[in-house]
Scaffold this motif. Structure first.
Motif, short mmCIF file in Angstrom:
data_model
loop_
_atom_site.label_atom_id
_atom_site.label_comp_id
_atom_site.label_asym_id
_atom_site.label_seq_id
_atom_site.Cartn_x
_atom_site.Cartn_y
_atom_site.Cartn_z
N VAL A 16 -13.80 -1.40 -7.53
CA VAL A 16 -13.84 -1.27 -6.07
C VAL A 16 -15.27 -1.02 -5.60
N ALA A 17 -15.96 -0.10 -6.27
CA ALA A 17 -17.34 0.24 -5.87
C ALA A 17 -18.25 -0.97 -5.95
N ASN A 18 -18.00 -1.84 -6.93
CA ASN A 18 -18.82 -3.04 -7.10
C ASN A 18 -18.34 -4.22 -6.26
N LYS A 19 -17.26 -3.98 -5.49
CA LYS A 19 -16.68 -5.01 -4.61
C LYS A 19 -16.28 -6.25 -5.39
N GLU A 20 -15.70 -6.00 -6.58
CA GLU A 20 -15.20 -7.08 -7.42
C GLU A 20 -13.69 -7.21 -7.26
N LYS A 21 -13.13 -8.29 -7.78
CA LYS A 21 -11.69 -8.49 -7.69
C LYS A 21 -10.98 -7.48 -8.61
N ILE A 22 -9.86 -6.96 -8.10
CA ILE A 22 -9.14 -5.93 -8.84
C ILE A 22 -8.49 -6.49 -10.10
N GLU A 23 -8.03 -7.74 -10.05
CA GLU A 23 -7.38 -8.37 -11.19
C GLU A 23 -6.21 -7.51 -11.68
N ASN A 24 -6.22 -7.11 -12.96
CA ASN A 24 -5.08 -6.40 -13.53
C ASN A 24 -5.29 -4.89 -13.67
N HIS A 25 -6.28 -4.35 -13.00
CA HIS A 25 -6.57 -2.92 -13.13
C HIS A 25 -5.46 -2.06 -12.52
N HIS A 26 -5.30 -0.86 -13.09
CA HIS A 26 -4.31 0.10 -12.62
C HIS A 26 -5.00 1.33 -12.03
N LEU A 27 -4.31 1.96 -11.09
CA LEU A 27 -4.80 3.20 -10.50
C LEU A 27 -3.63 4.18 -10.42
N LYS A 28 -3.78 5.34 -11.08
CA LYS A 28 -2.73 6.35 -11.09
C LYS A 28 -3.27 7.64 -10.49
N LEU A 29 -2.62 8.05 -9.40
CA LEU A 29 -3.09 9.20 -8.62
C LEU A 29 -2.02 10.28 -8.54
N GLY A 30 -2.44 11.52 -8.68
CA GLY A 30 -1.52 12.63 -8.48
C GLY A 30 -1.33 12.90 -7.00
N ILE A 31 -0.15 13.41 -6.65
CA ILE A 31 0.14 13.86 -5.28
C ILE A 31 -0.05 15.37 -5.28
N ILE A 32 -0.96 15.85 -4.43
CA ILE A 32 -1.36 17.26 -4.44
C ILE A 32 -1.08 17.89 -3.07
N LEU A 33 -0.42 19.05 -3.07
CA LEU A 33 -0.24 19.81 -1.83
C LEU A 33 -1.57 20.45 -1.43
N LYS A 34 -2.00 20.20 -0.20
CA LYS A 34 -3.27 20.77 0.23
C LYS A 34 -3.24 22.29 0.25
N GLU A 35 -2.14 22.85 0.72
CA GLU A 35 -2.07 24.29 0.94
C GLU A 35 -2.21 25.08 -0.36
N THR A 36 -1.63 24.56 -1.43
CA THR A 36 -1.59 25.30 -2.70
C THR A 36 -2.32 24.61 -3.86
N SER A 37 -2.76 23.37 -3.64
CA SER A 37 -3.38 22.54 -4.70
C SER A 37 -2.41 22.25 -5.84
N GLN A 38 -1.11 22.33 -5.57
CA GLN A 38 -0.10 22.08 -6.59
C GLN A 38 0.11 20.59 -6.80
N PHE A 39 0.21 20.19 -8.05
CA PHE A 39 0.51 18.81 -8.44
C PHE A 39 2.01 18.63 -8.34
N ILE A 40 2.48 17.71 -7.45
CA ILE A 40 3.92 17.58 -7.21
C ILE A 40 4.46 16.18 -7.53
N GLY A 41 3.63 15.28 -7.99
CA GLY A 41 4.10 13.94 -8.30
C GLY A 41 2.94 12.98 -8.45
N TRP A 42 3.25 11.69 -8.37
CA TRP A 42 2.21 10.68 -8.51
C TRP A 42 2.53 9.45 -7.68
N CYS A 43 1.48 8.70 -7.40
CA CYS A 43 1.59 7.44 -6.65
C CYS A 43 0.60 6.47 -7.30
N CYS A 44 1.08 5.31 -7.69
CA CYS A 44 0.28 4.44 -8.55
C CYS A 44 0.37 2.98 -8.10
#
Length: 201
Positions: free
Chosen positions: A79-107
């Motif tokens: 993304v930073a290099n503005k190249e095509k994403i192709e088959n790359h994966h991105l896995k992100l945690g879902i974090i509560l702002k108030e407590t910084s608790q990890f409650i799930g993921w979105c990918c």
């Protein structure tokens, strides 16, 4: 998109990639997430609908350290290099702002069981945080990022037909039901969302 407009939903938290989604944020996986991912992925409902995520703690540590974090780095570098994403994966945690608790993921990644143009988004939220709108907020945040910051033009989502809550999340994000598809012997609703049809950017 200008750097100023990017900052409205993407920021850096101690040099870690995040996406702001209101009272939650998405954050790239770190080693410190291993126990939370392991615990959530072994909850009965998560395992029922996402059996591929079930693992031992040792397997999860290996996957996060040697596959998921490096894969995230490759995605973000592309993304930073503005190249095509192709088959790359991105896995992100879902974090509560108030407590910084990890409650799930979105990918996002390529799902081999789907026809061509088979990039999907998927998500999971710990059972104790269901029915609070967190999955919808997380999915919308990721969709917004993908359509505004990458070359991705089409996203897929699938949900087991009986999984009403997941189907509702997908529909709230603007996806259109295009039919059903069988995956590993189970019948799923198959949805698509095109960048030009997305109203949440």
């Amino acid at each position: 998109m200008s750097e100023k407009s990017q900052s409205t939903f993407v920021h850096q938290l101690k040099n870690v990639f995040t996406i702001d989604c209101g009272d939650i944020y998405l954050r790239e996986f770190t080693i410190s997430d291993v126990d939370d991912i392991y615990s959530i992925s072994n909850q009965s409902e998560i395992f029922k609908y996402l059996p591929d995520w079930k693992s031992s703690r040792e397997q999860r540590l290996n996957w996060v350290a040697n596959y998921e974090i490096p894969s995230n780095n490759e995605f973000l570098k592309t993304v930073a290099n503005k190249e095509k994403i192709e088959n790359h994966h991105l896995k992100l945690g879902i974090i509560l702002k108030e407590t910084s608790q990890f409650i799930g993921w979105c990918c996002t990644g390529v799902k081999d069981e789907l026809p061509d143009q088979n990039r999907e988004i998927m998500y999971a939220v710990s059972e104790q945080f269901h029915n609070k709108g967190y999955a919808t907020k997380a999915a919308k945040g990721l969709i917004n990022y993908l359509f505004s910051q990458t070359n991705i033009e089409l996203l897929n989502a699938v949900a087991r037909m009986e999984n009403q809550s997941s189907n509702k999340v997908i529909e709230k994000c603007g996806f259109s039901l295009i039919g059903t598809i069988q995956i590993d012997g189970e019948l799923y609703n198959h949805y698509k969302l095109g960048k030009n049809d997305c109203t949440i950017i």
